[in-house]
Design an enzyme around this catalytic site. Structure first.
Site, PDB file in Angstrom:
ATOM      1  N   LYS A   9     -37.306  62.904 110.397  1.00 33.54           N
ATOM      2  CA  LYS A   9     -36.311  62.897 111.313  1.00 33.54           C
ATOM      3  C   LYS A   9     -35.297  61.546 110.820  1.00 33.54           C
ATOM      4  O   LYS A   9     -35.762  60.592 110.784  1.00 33.54           O
ATOM      5  CB  LYS A   9     -36.742  62.744 112.686  1.00 33.54           C
ATOM      6  CG  LYS A   9     -35.661  63.060 113.693  1.00 33.54           C
ATOM      7  CD  LYS A   9     -36.144  63.257 115.041  1.00 33.54           C
ATOM      8  CE  LYS A   9     -36.706  61.997 115.575  1.00 33.54           C
ATOM      9  NZ  LYS A   9     -36.896  61.964 117.231  1.00 33.54           N
ATOM     10  N   SER A  25     -24.745  74.233 103.521  1.00 33.56           N
ATOM     11  CA  SER A  25     -25.804  73.206 103.660  1.00 33.56           C
ATOM     12  C   SER A  25     -25.153  72.042 104.453  1.00 33.56           C
ATOM     13  O   SER A  25     -24.062  72.137 104.995  1.00 33.56           O
ATOM     14  CB  SER A  25     -26.104  72.616 101.969  1.00 33.56           C
ATOM     15  OG  SER A  25     -24.894  72.112 101.406  1.00 33.56           O
ATOM     16  N   TYR A  58     -29.971  73.569 104.227  1.00 31.33           N
ATOM     17  CA  TYR A  58     -30.555  72.672 103.587  1.00 31.33           C
ATOM     18  C   TYR A  58     -29.857  71.545 102.950  1.00 31.33           C
ATOM     19  O   TYR A  58     -28.630  71.338 103.302  1.00 31.33           O
ATOM     20  CB  TYR A  58     -31.006  73.581 102.033  1.00 31.33           C
ATOM     21  CG  TYR A  58     -29.675  73.883 101.165  1.00 31.33           C
ATOM     22  CD1 TYR A  58     -29.493  73.324 100.334  1.00 31.33           C
ATOM     23  CD2 TYR A  58     -29.181  75.050 101.625  1.00 31.33           C
ATOM     24  CE1 TYR A  58     -28.275  73.741  99.589  1.00 31.33           C
ATOM     25  CE2 TYR A  58     -28.000  75.653 101.047  1.00 31.33           C
ATOM     26  CZ  TYR A  58     -27.640  74.855  99.893  1.00 31.33           C
ATOM     27  OH  TYR A  58     -26.665  75.166  99.337  1.00 31.33           O
TER      28      TYR A  58
END
Length: 117
Positions: A9, A25, A58
């Site tokens: 995170k 992305s 991503y």
């Protein structure tokens, strides 16, 4: 049994760019990716603190030390420059392994998106 758990995170970074015309992305400063143990190409969830939006995309490696967090393609519609986001990745693992696993959590300076030393 396997379960999905928090792997990495990046907590509270500021969106520096939104590029609607890119293929897709999120581009993230290489230093932040390394600190959070997120790989280029890895699936990530982006949670927008300002508006509650949640998207999956991503990661793309950005230039080291610039503090870049750029939402690309359709993701650019989900956050504005200046919004604060949390970037999360998950991992599937055995239940017993998950009990012992410690995720990588990074708390950068929200004003600069640089690591606090």
């Amino acid at each position: 049994m396997t379960i999905e758990v928090l792997k990495s995170k990046i907590h509270r970074v500021t969106v520096t760019e939104a590029n609607l015309n890119y293929v897709g992305s999120v581009t993230i400063d290489e230093e932040l990716l390394e600190a959070a143990n997120i790989l280029a190409g890895e699936k990530v969830q982006i949670v927008n603190v300002n508006n509650g939006e949640r998207i999956e995309t991503y990661a793309i490696r950005g230039e080291r030390g610039r503090g870049q967090v750029c939402l690309n393609g359709a993701a650019a519609r989900k956050a504005a420059v200046g919004d604060v986001v949390i970037i999360i990745s998950y991992a599937s693992m055995d239940f017993e392994e998950a009990k012992k696993f410690t995720p990588w959590v990074v708390f950068p300076d929200t004003a600069t998106n640089r690591l606090i030393r």
